[in-house]
Enzyme design. Structure first.
Site, PDB file in Angstrom:
ATOM      1  CG  ASP A  27      -2.816  -8.434   3.391  1.00 54.37           C
ATOM      2  OD1 ASP A  27      -2.241  -9.091   2.525  1.00 54.37           O
ATOM      3  OD2 ASP A  27      -2.564  -7.245   3.625  1.00 54.37           O
ATOM      4  CD1 TRP A  51      -4.363  -7.221  -4.436  1.00 54.08           C
ATOM      5  CD2 TRP A  51      -4.282  -5.506  -5.860  1.00 54.08           C
ATOM      6  NE1 TRP A  51      -4.369  -6.066  -3.695  1.00 54.08           N
ATOM      7  CE2 TRP A  51      -4.325  -4.993  -4.547  1.00 54.08           C
ATOM      8  CE3 TRP A  51      -4.242  -4.599  -6.917  1.00 54.08           C
ATOM      9  CZ2 TRP A  51      -4.303  -3.628  -4.265  1.00 54.08           C
ATOM     10  CZ3 TRP A  51      -4.225  -3.238  -6.639  1.00 54.08           C
ATOM     11  CH2 TRP A  51      -4.253  -2.764  -5.331  1.00 54.08           C
ATOM     12  CG  ASP A 149      -1.490  -2.630   5.939  1.00 52.73           C
ATOM     13  OD1 ASP A 149      -2.420  -2.328   5.154  1.00 52.73           O
ATOM     14  OD2 ASP A 149      -0.396  -3.078   5.546  1.00 52.73           O
TER      15      ASP A 149
HETATM   16  C1  FRU Z   1      -0.013  -6.595   2.220  1.00 52.41           C
HETATM   17  C2  FRU Z   1      -0.685  -5.417   1.536  1.00 52.41           C
HETATM   18  C3  FRU Z   1      -1.103  -4.375   2.570  1.00 52.41           C
HETATM   19  C4  FRU Z   1      -2.224  -3.669   1.877  1.00 52.41           C
HETATM   20  C5  FRU Z   1      -2.912  -4.799   1.149  1.00 52.41           C
HETATM   21  C6  FRU Z   1      -3.527  -4.395  -0.160  1.00 52.41           C
HETATM   22  O1  FRU Z   1      -0.076  -7.779   1.514  1.00 52.41           O
HETATM   23  O2  FRU Z   1       0.156  -4.876   0.548  1.00 52.41           O
HETATM   24  O3  FRU Z   1      -0.058  -3.534   2.998  1.00 52.41           O
HETATM   25  O4  FRU Z   1      -3.081  -3.039   2.790  1.00 52.41           O
HETATM   26  O5  FRU Z   1      -1.922  -5.784   0.916  1.00 52.41           O
HETATM   27  O6  FRU Z   1      -4.315  -5.412  -0.686  1.00 52.41           O
END
Ligand code: FRU
Length: 458
Positions: A27, A51, A149
């Site tokens: 994001d 990730w 978020d």
């Molecule tokens: C969205 C998400 C968010 C979170 C982030 C983790 O893609 O799942 O809700 O903060 O990615 O990387």
């Protein structure tokens, strides 16, 4: 000492989209303007193209188009297992980051987590200090562990925060909090809640709330929607609820997807100093294949898009500053049917039909990968990528006239239909130069520019 991962192959590196200098991105975060610079941050893992414990990567720009990578802004410390998505706001001559602390106290089970909201600030827009008394907001008792978020904005002397949340019935919702100093937060309202998990989702990620052209808009990325014909075909979607606030609740007309391609998620907006609402998103999705992983990096951001409301729908226009990328004109005039025109690897194509076209319209191809655009008589506009589950479609409301604007980069294509009434964002891993071929027998006016490459510094 762990070393950041190195990039081993440049073949898919984009020319004018924001990417990591190596490593993983998801994001966009903290999209803002501070002391003469636009800032963009992003969910970042520097040590592998996958990730991992989330950092905040960082880039800045004078014009929203030429970006310069800065040092990592946030690194998870011993109190956090990840710095999850959030936003930035200017206050007291500082740039403040408001982010989610992600905590996994039980290392063997990543699903055993909790989340809270945290702040950090910077005076120079480069080096950030985390607040010593974090968190500033903990998960409320009427919520599950999904609480993340934060998107913060200021109205008068008050800050508001919209948060992605899940209530105890397992429904996605957006909560609003208020604060005078970014450190103390009070609940304000439950702005909106999913009516049904399959229709509006079990968790709303990355909410953003703003006023636009007399309307109130909640932009968010719900999880759990079930595919319904052409709608909701990706694992998760991004879209909006548009309406007006009444008694602190958003009265709206239902969820509308904002982009219909395979690769668009977790969009965030900012208000530019001259009052434009500009959106940027992750140009991937959690279910997208990402062949660049082999090369030591993953993920990119879309081009910035200016939003407006027309007849109850959000329209997206590539920001004007993108015209600054235009180099020589490769083509101007009408395209002839079934003839190949060379676009190269980085190009912008504008195509306006002077007759009403129908059926197969246009093919973009490198001989191996292709994207075909078509229009059915009822207004269903189809983008077919020649990959598995490659078709995406949506219905145009007004298709008496058709105008296409397409941005090509080394591993992407962004299609804007009729001034952004519909958009389709696609990662497409071109193997060589791209050509375009008009398939329809229809009068048209076209213009193609080669776009500046390597406009970003890493
Ligand atoms: C969205 C998400 C968010 C979170 C982030 C983790 O893609 O799942 O809700 O903060 O990615 O990387």
């Amino acid at each position: 000492m762990k070393e950041p991962i190195a990039i081993t192959n440049q073949r898919y590196r984009l020319g004018y989209h924001v990417m990591t200098p190596g490593g993983w991105m998801n994001d966009p975060n903290g999209f803002s303007f501070f002391k003469g610079w636009y800032h963009i941050f992003y969910q970042y893992y520097p040590y592998a193209a996958e990730w991992g414990p989330m950092h905040w990567g960082h880039a800045r720009s004078r014009d929203l188009v030429h970006w310069e990578t800065l040092p990592t802004a946030l690194t998870p410390d011993e109190n956090e297992n990840g710095c999850f998505s959030g936003s930035a706001v200017v206050y007291d001559d500082k740039l403040w980051l408001i982010y989610t602390g992600h905590h996994t106290p039980n290392a063997v089970d990543p699903e055993d987590f909790y989340q809270d909201q945290r702040v950090a600030w910077s005076e120079d827009g480069i080096h950030f200090t985390k607040y010593g008394a974090n968190p500033v907001l903990k998960t409320p008792t009427d919520n599950t562990k999904h609480f993340r978020d934060p998107k913060v904005w200021q109205e008068g002397d008050t800050f508001f925060m919209v948060l992605g949340s899940q209530d105890l019935d397992g429904l996605g919702r957006a909560l609003i909090y208020r604060s005078k100093d970014l450190l103390h937060w009070q609940p304000e309202t439950e702005l909106s809640k999913s009516v049904d998990r399959k229709v509006e989702g079990y968790m709303w990620e990355c909410p953003d709330f703003f006023h636009l052209d007399g309307k109130d808009v909640l932009l968010m990325s719900p999880q759990g929607l079930e595919a319904d014909g052409d709608r909701f075909r990706n694992l998760n979607q991004t879209g909006y609820l548009l309406g007006n606030i009444e008694d602190k609740k958003l009265k709206h007309q239902g969820f509308v997807e904002i982009d219909h391609g395979h690769d668009f998620y977790a969009a965030q907006t900012m208000l530019t100093p001259d009052g434009r609402r500009v959106m940027i998103a992750w140009m991937n999705a959690w279910d997208s294949p990402m062949p660049e992983i082999e090369d030591g990096w993953a993920g990119a951001l879309t081009v910035p898009r200016e939003l407006s409301v027309k007849d109850g729908l959000i329209m997206q226009k590539p920001i004007n500053e993108l015209k600054g990328l235009r180099q020589e004109v490769l083509l101007a005039g009408g395209l002839e049917t079934e003839r190949d025109y060379h676009l190269g690897r980085l190009a912008e194509l504008e195509l306006t039909f002077t007759d009403k076209p129908e059926g197969r319209l246009l093919l973009l191809t490198d001989g191996i990968r292709s994207l075909q655009l078509s229009l059915e008589p009822g207004g269903r506009f189809i983008v077919s990528r020649n990959t598995e589950d490659g078709e995406r479609a949506a219905v145009l409301r007004n298709f008496e006239q058709l105008k296409l604007q397409i941005f090509i980069d080394r591993s992407s294509a962004e299609v804007f239909v009729n001034d952004g009434e519909l958009t389709f964002t696609e990662r497409i891993y071109w193997q060589s130069d791209v050509t375009c071929r008009l398939l329809a027998e229809a009068g048209n006016q076209a213009q193609v520019w080669r776009l500046e490459s390597e406009s970003n510094q890493y």
